[in-house]
Design a protein around this motif. Structure first.
Motif, short mmCIF file in Angstrom:
data_model
loop_
_atom_site.label_atom_id
_atom_site.label_comp_id
_atom_site.label_asym_id
_atom_site.label_seq_id
_atom_site.Cartn_x
_atom_site.Cartn_y
_atom_site.Cartn_z
N CYS A 133 -2.04 41.07 12.78
CA CYS A 133 -1.33 40.19 14.46
C CYS A 133 -0.46 38.89 13.73
O CYS A 133 -0.13 38.21 13.23
CB CYS A 133 -3.06 39.03 14.84
SG CYS A 133 -2.76 38.06 16.32
N LEU A 134 0.41 39.39 15.12
CA LEU A 134 1.59 38.79 14.47
C LEU A 134 2.00 37.81 15.81
O LEU A 134 1.36 37.96 16.98
CB LEU A 134 3.03 39.57 14.77
CG LEU A 134 2.72 40.83 13.80
CD1 LEU A 134 4.07 41.44 14.62
CD2 LEU A 134 2.65 39.92 12.56
N ILE A 135 1.49 36.10 15.42
CA ILE A 135 1.81 34.96 16.61
C ILE A 135 2.97 34.56 16.73
O ILE A 135 3.75 33.51 15.49
CB ILE A 135 0.98 33.82 16.09
CG1 ILE A 135 -0.64 34.43 15.80
CG2 ILE A 135 0.78 32.76 16.86
CD1 ILE A 135 -1.89 33.99 15.22
N GLU A 136 3.98 34.76 17.32
CA GLU A 136 4.67 33.68 17.42
C GLU A 136 4.70 32.36 18.15
O GLU A 136 4.15 32.07 19.35
CB GLU A 136 6.05 35.03 18.63
CG GLU A 136 7.72 34.48 18.62
CD GLU A 136 8.36 35.03 19.52
OE1 GLU A 136 9.44 34.17 20.22
OE2 GLU A 136 8.40 36.29 19.69
N GLY A 137 5.89 32.05 17.17
CA GLY A 137 5.63 29.70 17.86
C GLY A 137 6.89 30.11 18.63
O GLY A 137 7.39 31.30 19.02
N VAL A 138 6.50 28.77 18.56
CA VAL A 138 8.07 28.35 20.06
C VAL A 138 9.02 27.04 19.39
O VAL A 138 8.86 26.43 18.00
CB VAL A 138 7.75 27.72 21.29
CG1 VAL A 138 6.19 26.87 20.42
CG2 VAL A 138 8.12 27.40 22.03
N GLY A 139 10.25 27.67 19.98
CA GLY A 139 11.12 27.06 18.57
C GLY A 139 10.79 26.99 17.30
O GLY A 139 10.81 28.48 16.04
N VAL B 270 12.45 39.44 16.16
CA VAL B 270 12.31 39.83 14.73
C VAL B 270 10.74 40.24 14.69
O VAL B 270 10.07 41.28 14.46
CB VAL B 270 12.13 38.90 13.58
CG1 VAL B 270 11.26 39.12 13.13
CG2 VAL B 270 13.31 38.66 13.37
N THR B 271 9.80 39.90 16.08
CA THR B 271 8.55 39.98 16.30
C THR B 271 8.35 40.95 16.68
O THR B 271 7.54 42.32 16.56
CB THR B 271 7.88 39.26 16.87
OG1 THR B 271 8.34 38.02 16.86
CG2 THR B 271 6.90 38.94 17.59
N ALA C 277 6.61 45.07 26.43
CA ALA C 277 7.07 46.57 26.01
C ALA C 277 7.25 47.46 24.27
O ALA C 277 7.26 48.52 24.68
CB ALA C 277 8.83 47.09 26.07
N ALA C 278 7.61 47.08 23.78
CA ALA C 278 7.37 47.21 21.92
C ALA C 278 5.76 47.78 21.59
O ALA C 278 5.73 48.87 21.08
CB ALA C 278 7.91 45.66 21.31
N GLN C 279 5.18 47.48 22.17
CA GLN C 279 3.70 47.37 22.24
C GLN C 279 2.84 48.09 22.95
O GLN C 279 2.10 48.50 23.57
CB GLN C 279 2.42 46.29 22.19
CG GLN C 279 3.16 45.59 21.20
CD GLN C 279 2.18 44.25 20.80
OE1 GLN C 279 1.48 43.89 20.69
NE2 GLN C 279 2.48 43.25 21.71
N GLY C 280 3.88 48.68 24.12
CA GLY C 280 3.17 49.69 25.11
C GLY C 280 2.51 48.71 26.05
O GLY C 280 1.33 49.74 26.85
N LEU C 281 2.40 48.17 26.14
CA LEU C 281 1.48 47.07 27.11
C LEU C 281 2.20 46.06 28.39
O LEU C 281 3.46 46.48 28.66
CB LEU C 281 0.91 45.62 26.38
CG LEU C 281 0.63 46.16 25.26
CD1 LEU C 281 -0.17 44.63 24.02
CD2 LEU C 281 -0.74 46.73 25.50
N PHE D 117 2.03 33.92 11.60
CA PHE D 117 3.13 33.09 12.11
C PHE D 117 4.29 32.86 11.90
O PHE D 117 4.99 32.57 10.62
CB PHE D 117 2.33 31.96 12.10
CG PHE D 117 2.70 30.53 13.16
CD1 PHE D 117 1.69 30.17 14.28
CD2 PHE D 117 4.18 30.59 12.88
CE1 PHE D 117 2.28 29.76 14.98
CE2 PHE D 117 4.03 29.23 14.01
CZ PHE D 117 3.33 28.97 15.14
N ILE D 118 4.80 33.45 12.94
CA ILE D 118 6.93 33.69 13.21
C ILE D 118 7.13 32.09 13.93
O ILE D 118 6.72 32.30 14.71
CB ILE D 118 6.91 34.81 13.55
CG1 ILE D 118 6.00 36.13 12.97
CG2 ILE D 118 7.89 35.26 13.60
CD1 ILE D 118 6.68 37.23 13.56
#
Length: 214
Positions: free
Chosen positions: A110-116, A20-21, A59-63, A7-8
């Motif tokens: 699995c990288l999970i980007e949070g919010v704020g 960063v993610t 874009a970073a994942q080619g999706l 969790f980022i």
């Protein structure tokens, strides 16, 4: 083997979580890891219904499909509770946690980007910190936007994590603008005494990529 979930979170908005993610997922995929980066909740859409953070991670994942990495998206650039309310909606906390679990089921990381930051309200009664607590197995990465006030914000965040019985495994002192490069080392020097000795420290000058190491 269970998927490793990360969790980022950050000390504030605009600290550079997405940078960063995206940088981290590129590094993981380049190394041959089965990995995915998610932005489960995003607030702030353009006229075409797109969110720049989601687009950067795609874009970073080619999706190409936002639904592959995002569950809740709202037009208003505000806290999720407010952005959802503006559309007569609410975020289902259980559904959010379950979705993160399901998306991480078939990958190694699995990288999970949070919010704020940790105290941002997801609903009227549930904060980002509650989201983190609902994933007790998740590793925590903390992104620090190095600018005036960053030391206070970082120490408050570390104290909140301590109260939760958690500590970041990695901390990224990040400059989101060239003029913030001068804040990197002073912020690091002030915060380092309060870090767990096992916390891996990264300093990222403006436009620098994340080098994850081993």
């Amino acid at each position: 083997m269970a998927s490793k979930r990360v969790f980022i979170s950050a000390t504030d908005t605009e600290a550079g979580k997405t940078w960063v993610t995206a940088s981290a997922i590129r590094a993981l995929l380049k190394e041959g890891n089965r990995a995915i980066a998610l932005k489960p909740v995003a607030c702030g859409l353009d006229d075409h219904g797109r969110n720049e953070d989601i687009d950067a991670l795609l874009a970073a994942q080619g999706l190409t499909d936002p639904d592959q990495i995002s569950l809740y998206r709202y037009a208003l650039p505000a806290a999720p509770s407010q952005a959802a309310a503006a559309e007569g909606a609410t975020i289902d906390a259980d559904k959010l946690v379950e979705w993160c679990e399901s998306q991480s089921a078939d990958v190694d990381t699995c990288l999970i980007e949070g919010v704020g930051g940790l105290m941002v309200p997801i609903t009227d009664s549930w904060l980002v910190s509650g989201w983190v607590e609902a994933m007790p197995d998740a590793e925590i990465w903390l992104v620090v936007g190095c600018k005036l006030g960053a030391i206070n914000q970082t120490l408050l965040t570390l104290e909140k994590l301590k109260q939760m019985g958690r500590t970041p495994s990695r901390i990224f002192f990040n400059a989101t603008k060239a003029e913030q490069n001068d804040w990197l080392n002073p912020t690091l020097r002030s915060v380092k005494p309060f870090l767990n000795k096992h916390c891996e420290v990264h300093t990222l000058k403006f436009t620098e990529e994340v080098a994850l190491g081993s």
